[in-house]
Design a protein around this motif. Structure first.
Motif: not given
Length: 188
Positions: A74, A95, A112, A125-127, A135-136, A139, A143
């Motif tokens: 990440c 993202i 996460e 938070k992002i799963d 994924y989104p 945000v 989130h």
């Protein structure tokens, strides 16, 4: 690299222009990932100091973290206001929608990544293992970490520690505007 007595034993063969972050959350591996902001890359270095892999074209990286279960790096960019996910050496998703992201930490137990966002006054938070595999793109309020709603004014740094509950951790957030550390149990 130093031994347990603090004696120098090894250097990496990689040169860096402006290393800004390092990550290693893998329990059985002694290598690491290093983010170099100036050259726009993340370099994976093995336990012998050799460059294992390089991920290029990542401008303005300011912080990185690693998720064991999905083999995902990440990469946070304050300047670009983005979070980039690199899985198995392949860029999977960037993202958008952050206002002023500062630091990240991966919750290995809940899968996460948590991002402190000064502009949103939130921890986001992002799963990393979404049920639908998607994924989104950006945000949104869905989130936000609900446990901290209304408590943060200027989150700039985030950390996770163990917590006594079976399915929980303790989140520590440095809040610059409130001039304090927020300590919140997070049950998932």
């Amino acid at each position: 690299k130093y031994n347990e007595f603090g004696q120098y034993i090894l250097s990496a063969d990689q040169n860096f222009d402006n290393p800004v972050a390092i990550a290693n959350n893998h329990p059985d591996w002694f290598g690491c990932w290093v983010a170099d902001k100036e050259s726009g890359k993340i370099v994976e270095i093995n336990e012998d100091g050799e460059t294992f892999e390089t991920y290029d074209n990542l401008p303005n990286i300011s912080d990185i973290a690693y998720h064991n279960n999905s083999n995902t790096i990440c990469a946070l960019s304050r300047a670009n206001r983005t979070l980039t996910l690199i899985k198995g050496g392949t860029l999977v998703k960037t993202i958008y929608g952050f206002q002023s992201p500062n630091s990240i930490v991966v919750n290995q137990r809940s899968d996460e990544v948590l991002i402190s966002d000064y502009g949103h006054q939130q921890v986001i938070k992002i799963d990393l293992l979404p049920d639908n595999g998607i994924y989104p793109d950006s945000v949104s309020t869905e989130h936000y970490l609900d446990q901290l709603n209304g408590y943060l004014n200027g989150p700039v740094a985030i950390a996770i520690t163990n917590y006594s509950e079976a399915n929980g951790v303790m989140i520590l957030v440095a809040d610059k505007i409130n001039n304090r550390i927020e300590r919140v149990p997070y049950i998932f």
